[in-house]
Each structure stands twice: as structure tokens, then as C-alpha cells.
Design an enzyme around this catalytic site. Structure first.
Site, PDB file in Angstrom:
ATOM      1  N   HIS A   4      -6.415  -6.908  -1.044  1.00  0.00           N
ATOM      2  CA  HIS A   4      -6.470  -5.459  -1.293  1.00  0.00           C
ATOM      3  C   HIS A   4      -5.622  -5.082  -2.501  1.00  0.00           C
ATOM      4  O   HIS A   4      -4.546  -5.634  -2.714  1.00  0.00           O
ATOM      5  CB  HIS A   4      -5.957  -4.693  -0.067  1.00  0.00           C
ATOM      6  N   ASP A  43      -5.361 -12.834   2.606  1.00  0.00           N
ATOM      7  CA  ASP A  43      -6.598 -12.263   3.161  1.00  0.00           C
ATOM      8  C   ASP A  43      -7.777 -12.462   2.212  1.00  0.00           C
ATOM      9  O   ASP A  43      -8.879 -11.978   2.463  1.00  0.00           O
ATOM     10  CB  ASP A  43      -6.435 -10.787   3.570  1.00  0.00           C
ATOM     11  N   HIS A  45       0.812  -1.230   0.000  1.00  0.00           N
ATOM     12  CA  HIS A  45       0.000   0.000   0.000  1.00  0.00           C
ATOM     13  C   HIS A  45       0.843   1.277   0.000  1.00  0.00           C
ATOM     14  O   HIS A  45       0.297   2.369  -0.175  1.00  0.00           O
ATOM     15  CB  HIS A  45      -0.955   0.022   1.193  1.00  0.00           C
ATOM     16  N   ASP A  73      -2.869 -10.276  -2.988  1.00  0.00           N
ATOM     17  CA  ASP A  73      -3.485  -9.860  -1.731  1.00  0.00           C
ATOM     18  C   ASP A  73      -4.947  -9.459  -2.013  1.00  0.00           C
ATOM     19  O   ASP A  73      -5.263  -9.006  -3.112  1.00  0.00           O
ATOM     20  CB  ASP A  73      -2.701  -8.660  -1.163  1.00  0.00           C
TER      21      ASP A  73
HETATM   22  C1  SP5 Z   1      -1.388  -5.306   3.651  1.00  0.00           C
HETATM   23  C2  SP5 Z   1      -2.873  -5.264   3.894  1.00  0.00           C
HETATM   24  O1  SP5 Z   1      -3.546  -6.274   3.756  1.00  0.00           O
HETATM   25  N1  SP5 Z   1      -3.385  -4.087   4.318  1.00  0.00           N
HETATM   26  C3  SP5 Z   1      -4.783  -3.955   4.570  1.00  0.00           C
HETATM   27  C4  SP5 Z   1      -5.131  -2.635   5.186  1.00  0.00           C
HETATM   28  C5  SP5 Z   1      -6.599  -2.543   5.467  1.00  0.00           C
HETATM   29  N2  SP5 Z   1      -6.886  -1.423   6.292  1.00  0.00           N
HETATM   30  C6  SP5 Z   1      -8.238  -1.050   6.519  1.00  0.00           C
HETATM   31  C7  SP5 Z   1      -9.130  -2.162   6.944  1.00  0.00           C
HETATM   32  C8  SP5 Z   1     -10.510  -1.673   7.274  1.00  0.00           C
HETATM   33  C9  SP5 Z   1     -11.494  -2.763   7.124  1.00  0.00           C
HETATM   34  N3  SP5 Z   1     -12.839  -2.527   7.494  1.00  0.00           N
HETATM   35  C10 SP5 Z   1     -13.501  -1.272   7.415  1.00  0.00           C
HETATM   36  C11 SP5 Z   1     -14.915  -1.415   7.847  1.00  0.00           C
HETATM   37  C12 SP5 Z   1     -15.433  -0.137   8.418  1.00  0.00           C
HETATM   38  N4  SP5 Z   1     -16.667  -0.292   9.120  1.00  0.00           N
HETATM   39 ZN    ZN Z   2      -4.525  -7.094   2.176  1.00  0.00          ZN
END
Ligand code: SP5
Ligand code: ZN
Length: 365
Positions: free
Chosen positions: A216, A303, A178, A214
Site C-alpha cells: 500500500h 503484503d 498510513h 509495503d
Molecule cells: C499497513 C497496511 O498494510 N495497511 C493496510 C490497510 C488496508 N485496509 C483496507 C483493506 C481493504 C481491502 N479490501 C477491500 C475490498 C473490498 N471489497
Molecule cells: Zn500494506
């Protein structure tokens, strides 16, 4: 279909690991304004290490220090200097603090029509919002040292592959994908995979692919190489219309200038299952085969697992073996860089299964 046989005793995979990650251990992140226990935990890397250590086919290697130059080749040196001094300045001002995140971020629309080239705040709490981008990425004691070591872990794995190994696994923590050129974001401080990719180019690779599996989108990696014709970025991820990082990873983003066509985004719907994911992986592998890289770097996040607490996909453990095998079948050397995966109980087994799929000898009949 090629049949898969278990990894042979003769096949070994180097695992680059350092205990320095243990120093990065913020207690909580802020999730839409509520403090929640940090999901990106030291135990994550320890579970992966423990599982791989239980299989004699994986051999552990210490990282070698590579200094600051490979980081500065990818990131704004100001980001590294900020991360190096931030915690010291925070506790000098507020000695009882355990961790810190910004409360004011540089949203580009605050400066519509005025440009975003503002000076870095001299106050560390202001500078957190200049270099940071979200409230899930705290800085605490040891964050910088752990993030620096994670870069060396990735670079050491890249060196092993540049030296002739067919596969090497970088057990990076904190993760990296990220982080763009000039920000830290999404549990990531330095972009381990991007730094490894640039390092391989600097060591003579003509074309490098970063395949990001990943859950994300790896907005940081995409941004770093968006104009580059020699580094392809291919990502499968939750559609940013509903999923973090929200503001990058759209199918229409395909690169710019000389990099036009070298970014490939495959956003996927909630509930994505093994079959749909496999279809997207086939597309990804077609794009990679067409690009014909000298080496493939995999940003490995698990994930995407059905039981992951952040992701909304429905993948099974078996699909991770299939992913590893598909990448291996591209027939290119592979550097696997650890990114996300937050189902702690399943994490070690999921990563082990992915690597087993990647390293198993092909038994084509
Ligand atoms: C490396 C990696 O997998 N980074 C992931 C970062 C995710 N950060 C934010 C996660 C927020 C998830 N849920 C938000 C729901 C709000 N109600
Ligand atoms: Zn991730």
C-alpha cells in the site's frame, strides 16, 4: 552480478521488539460494510519474532522510552491526546463495548467552499470521525499503549543506527505509514517510520530517505514530508486507482514547494511479478542514489507476497532477498521498520528473508 553468500556468523542485526503490541487486539475490522476478522493481528508480530529468534544472528533489544516530543514533532498533538483518551471515554459511555470505529467521517467535499477548519467534536463518537479515516482501524483497550510502544521501537532502532550500527530492524506493531500528521488510518495510529526519520534529522542527519515497499502507498509518510527537501519519500505500491489508500500515491505527486521532486511514486499494476518489481526497484534505487541520503529508512511491508490476502501482487519469497540486497547495495545505514504483511504462515519467513538479503555481506566479484 554480485553473488550472495549467506549471512556470516559475525554479522548481527539488532531487532527492537516489545510485547506491548499484544495489548492491541481488536477482533474485527469492517470491510466495505461487512465485519471480517481483523487481519492486522498480534500473531503477526509474534510470528516474525519467533522466526528471527530461531536465527542466532539476530539479537533482541528492548525499546527505550522517548516520551511524547518525537511524536509531537511529526503529528498534531491533538491526535495523540485523542488516542490517549478515546477508549476511556468510549467505555465510560458504553461499558460493554469491545472496540469502536466511527460511523461519520469528515469528507472534505461535505464542506466545499466553506473550509474544513471545523471544531473537534466534544463527543468521542463524533471525534472518531474527525481524527479517523476508515473502518479498518478500530480503537480498543490497549491500542494507545501499543501504538506508543511501536513508536519507541522505531526510535530505538533509529538510535542504534545513529550510533553507528549499519542496520537495525524495528518490529513495529501496529504499523504506521498510513497515518498522516493529523489522522489515524489503515491499521496505523502513529507514523513510526516518519517519527524515526524526523528523529534522525533532529539528531543531525542532513538527508533521510524513506523507501516504502509495503503493497500500500504510505499516504501518511508522503503527507508528512511533502514540502520537505531533506526527507525523500520513495514508494512502490498498488496503483491507488484500484488499491487502498485510493486517494494518494499517484505518479504525478512529486512533492511541493521546497520539497518539489523529493516524493517519488511508482504505482504498479495488479499481478506485478518479481521481474516487474525488480525494474521498479532499480528506478527507486536510482532516485535514492541521486538524493544521496545519510540514512535509509525502509517501510517494510511484505503484503506484496503472491499469497497475501489483501495485496494483488505476485512476488515470491526470493524477491524479498533481492529487495533487501538492493537496498543494502545503496551503501547507506538502514533502519528497517515493519509495516504490513498478512499471510500469517509466510510472514516470518518473508521478513527473515528480506533481512537476510539486506544484512548478507556483499561478495562482489
Ligand atoms: C499497513 C497496511 O498494510 N495497511 C493496510 C490497510 C488496508 N485496509 C483496507 C483493506 C481493504 C481491502 N479490501 C477491500 C475490498 C473490498 N471489497
Ligand atoms: Zn500494506
Amino acid at each position: 552480478m554480485p553473488a550472495r553468500v549467506p549471512l556470516q556468523p559475525t554479522t548481527s542485526v539488532a531487532v527492537v521488539y516489545s510485547p506491548a503490541h499484544l495489548r492491541h487486539a481488536p477482533a474485527f475490522e469492517t470491510n466495505c460494510g461487512e465485519p471480517v476478522a481483523m487481519l492486522e493481528l498480534p500473531r503477526r508480530a509474534e510470528e516474525i519474532r519467533r522466526t528471527l529468534a530461531g536465527d542466532a544472528r539476530f539479537g533482541f533489544v528492548d525499546p527505550t522510552p522517548h516520551g511524547e516530543a518525537p511524536i509531537d514533532a511529526v503529528h498534531d498533538p491533538g491526535l495523540r491526546r485523542f488516542l490517549e483518551r478515546a477508549w476511556r471515554e468510549v467505555i465510560a459511555s458504553e461499558p460493554h463495548r469491545r472496540q469502536v470505529v466511527a460511523d461519520t467521517y469528515l469528507n472534505v467535499r461535505l464542506r466545499d467552499g466553506m473550509g474544513i477548519d471545523v471544531p473537534e467534536p466534544t463527543n468521542v463518537f463524533g471525534a472518531l470521525g474527525y481524527w479517523g479515516s476508515d473502518t479498518a482501524t478500530p480503537i480498543a483497550d490497549g491500542t494507545y499503549e501499543a501504538a506508543r510502544e511501536a513508536v519507541d521501537v522505531a526510535l530505538t532502532a533509529a538510535d542504534l543506527v545513529a550510533g553507528g550500527a549499519g542496520i537495525a530492524y524495528a518490529l513495529c506493531r501496529p504499523p504506521g505509514h498510513h497515518a498522516p500528521r493529523a489522522a489515524f488510518a489503515g491499521y496505523c495510529y502513529f507514523n513510526n517510520a516518519a517519527i524515526a526519520a524526523q528523529h534522525l534529522v533532529d539528531r543531525g542527519s542532513h538527508r533521510v530517505t524513506v523507501l516504502d515497499v509495503d503493497y500500500h502507498h504510505g499516504n501518511g509518510t508522503q503527507q508528512i514530508f511533502y514540502e520537505r527537501p531533506d526527507v525523500q519519500y520513495v514508494s512502490l505500491h498498488g496503483d491507488p486507482r484500484r488499491a487502498y489508500p485510493y486517494f494518494a500515491g499517484f505518479a504525478e505527486e512529486t512533492g511541493t514547494g521546497r520539497g518539489a521532486g523529493a516524493t517519488v511514486n511508482l504505482p504498479l499494476p495488479a499481478g506485478c511479478d518479481d521481474e516487474s518489481y525488480h525494474a521498479a526497484m532499480c528506478r527507486a534505487c536510482d532516485e535514492i542514489a541521486r538524493f544521496a541520503p545519510d540514512v535509509v529508512i525502509v517501510s517494510l511491508g511484505v503484503d506484496t507476497f503472491g499469497n497475501d490476502p489483501i495485496g494483488d501482487f505476485a512476488l515470491t519469497r526470493d524477491s524479498f532477498r533481492a529487495q533487501g540486497a538492493m537496498v543494502s547495495d545503496l551503501g547507506r545505514p538502514m533502519v528497517i521498520v515493519q509495516e504490513g504483511g498478512y499471510d500469517i504462515e509466510a510472514l516470518g519467513g518473508n521478513v527473515h528473508t528480506w533481512l537476510d538479503g539486506a544484512a548478507a555481506p556483499r561478495n562482489k566479484t
